[in-house]
Design a protein around this motif. Structure first.
Motif: not given
Length: 605
Positions: A358-363, A407-412, A421-426
């Motif tokens: 998952d690129a979100d985790v890497v970044i 679905n950009w609002q969800k991180v991971y 469940n990941g997190r939210s950036c909104v």
């Protein structure tokens, strides 16, 4: 010409266990001019000389905390693209006081922008002696059989009295342990422990590698569930179809390509131990069931993200081949940046869904590394840790949203299934009412606000301002303070043109007081306008500046390390031709100061 001086001096008290400390800030600005009237600090000489000069300035400003036998020990020094940053620990009779800190931020012109401090009042402390040698057997009885990288005498204040103590930093090179514990010197009882993890040579050649871009759910625009599910890392056709061949830089040596470049290198740090990727052809093609797929995926996304960091002017920040182990931590469902014994590395776990897919985790984890490189180990205090997690979630969200808005609002989007469940950036959270003390939940306030700011001013400027803000961070920093710094960095990078839009978002989410807007019109009012023509900078080293009215002042050009390349005065003129010396290709900063007002612009050669 109206000028306002903003001086904020805070003396709140914070509770850490039983310890009550004076925590404060001296933060001021004057339309980017001197932080205090007649209080500039021009550092000179060696690093040691500069640290001593800044120490003398701080002690004069905060003299109530420095009676006889109390001083400062420098522990961090950085010259960044925006100025010089120095951190200290308070010392009593030559021994550091645990948990204390002072950070002073000085801009390129010698203006002291801010001082952040957490200090002990030592006036009534008795002098105590320390055992000549610590009993390492008693310390190891508490720490276990781990490597002790640092052991020092320290003072520990519990809110009532000062204890003579030892502080030991210990851990394992595989990333499984990295802690710091304070032991009482008289009986080796544990006074405090902190987890120091930060969770969540050949020829360069361009190759292609199959990767998720940024993850299989985003690219397929699907929700999690069969067949778009991990299913124990199995090779499902639907998931393999989401791999995309993308270009990245690697190393070619001994007739083969390996995953190493100026930003990352694949390393074997902890179990599970896997076969590493290499190729005799300029293409890395592995299915997702192959452990080498995660190596290619992590390498690509770090490389791709660094191209963006370079474009917005911060290529020198953290430009080292960082060690990356995409299968680490004994298969735990966790990932982290670790700096034990100054051995910098990213470790990704395989529990649940493999994190490095998952690129979100890497970044996210990579930006923990950038934060460390910009400002050192200053992750102390609940707000400071929330800022850290929030800014890393922000960069992850910003990166993925730039690829796809699905679905950009969800991180991971990919990793945040199965086991969490990941997190939210909104977020609808407000700093005034919703702070919980949980770094991840509170971090949503910071990431949510930054994403709202990005909607107003764009990704490049928001990312650049946040990267610039990293250099200013300090131990125990609060989110409101970080908000003020964010606005200050905008004034450095973009002449304050975004102040109004940024401030409105911070105010709406409780990070700045409503009264802050009273000062904004005067702060952002252009007391003079200037047009910069850098069309001939790349070819002839010339920059043209044209003012809307005659000005008197000085123009300077700096590189991103803070080195002044040229200084040129001008007098009562509408036009200035600024001649730079012969310089190499790269990003540079132009500063123009006239009548107490500063303007800045980035130059690309």
């Amino acid at each position: 010409m109206k000028k306002l001086l903003f001086l904020f001096i805070f003396f709140p008290f914070i509770l850490m266990g039983k310890s009550v400390w004076p925590l404060g800030e001296i933060w001021a600005e004057k339309n980017g001019e001197s932080a205090y009237p007649n209080k500039t600090l021009h550092l000179s000489g060696t690093q040691q000389n500069k640290e001593a000069q800044a120490e003398k300035f701080v002690i004069a400003e905060l003299q109530n905390f420095f009676p006889a036998n109390t001083n400062l020990h420098a522990d961090f020094f950085k010259i960044g693209p925006l100025g010089t940053y120095i951190s200290y620990t308070q010392a009593f009779f030559g021994t550091s006081i645990y948990g204390t800190s002072v950070k002073i931020n000085i801009d390129k012109n010698g203006n002291v922008n801010s001082i952040f401090y957490k200090l002990a009042e030592t006036r009534n402390w008795p002098q105590k002696s320390f055992p000549a040698v610590a009993d390492m057997e008693r310390i190891k009885a508490e720490t276990g059989d781990f490597i002790i990288s640092n052991k020092n005498n320290t003072w520990f204040f519990d809110g009532e009295k000062a204890h003579a103590a030892f502080v030991a930093e210990y851990g394992a090179n595989d990333g499984s342990k990295h802690e710091e514990t304070v032991f009482a010197a008289n009986d080796y009882s544990i006074l405090y422990t902190i987890d120091k993890h930060r969770y969540a040579g050949g020829k360069d050649s361009m190759v292609r590698g199959n990767v998720f871009y940024p993850d299989p759910l985003t690219s397929s625009r699907k929700t999690y569930g069969a067949p778009y599910a991990d299913t124990d890392d199995s090779d499902k056709p639907e998931l393999n179809y989401e791999r995309v061949p993308l270009e990245m830089k690697v190393t070619f040596e001994h007739d083969s390509f390996t995953l190493r470049n100026e930003y990352s290198q694949i390393a074997e740090i902890s179990s599970p131990y896997t076969k590493h990727a290499f190729s005799n052809a300029p293409f890395f093609n592995y299915s997702r069931q192959d452990d080498r797929f995660e190596e290619v995926n992590a390498t690509y996304h770090i490389y791709n993200y660094r191209q963006h960091v370079k474009k917005i002017g911060f290529d020198t920040l953290g430009k080292i081949p960082l060690k990356v182990d995409p299968h680490a931590l004994n298969g735990a469902d966790q990932s982290e940046f670790d700096f034990f014994q100054n051995d910098l590395k990213l470790l990704f776990g395989d529990g649940g869904i493999d994190d490095a897919e998952d690129a979100d985790v890497v970044i996210h984890e990579y930006n923990h590394f950038l934060s460390f490189m910009a400002s050192g180990d200053n992750g102390y205090g609940s707000d400071r840790l929330a800022i850290e997690e929030g800014l890393c979630d922000y960069f992850a969200c910003s990166y993925s949203k730039n690829i796809s808005n699905y679905n950009w609002q969800k991180v991971y989007n990919w990793d945040g299934n199965e086991t969490w469940n990941g997190r939210s950036c909104v977020t609808g959270k407000n700093y005034k009412t919703d702070v919980s003390g949980n770094r991840y939940k509170d971090g949503e306030i910071w990431v949510g606000t930054l994403m709202e700011i990005q909607d107003e001013i764009g990704r490049d400027q928001t990312d650049a301002i946040m990267l610039g803000t990293l250099y200013f961070t300090a131990k125990n920093m609060t989110m409101p303070t970080a908000a003020r710094i964010f606005i200050h960095v905008d004034s450095i990078l973009y002449g304050g043109k975004n102040t109004l839009k940024i401030a409105q978002k911070f105010i709406a989410n409780g990070l700045l007081p409503d009264t802050f807007m009273v000062s904004v019109p005067d702060k952002i009012k252009n007391e003079f306008a200037v047009k910069i023509n850098a069309a001939y900078f790349s070819s002839h080293n010339i920059v043209y500046a044209e003012f809307d009215q005659p000005q008197t002042g000085i123009a300077r050009i700096f590189d991103l390390q803070g080195k002044e390349l040229i200084s040129q005065d001008f007098y009562n003129t509408n036009k200035v031709n600024i001649y730079a010396p012969q310089i190499t290709q790269g990003m540079y900063i132009l500063h123009i100061s006239a009548n107490g007002i500063q303007k800045s612009a980035k130059l690309l050669k």
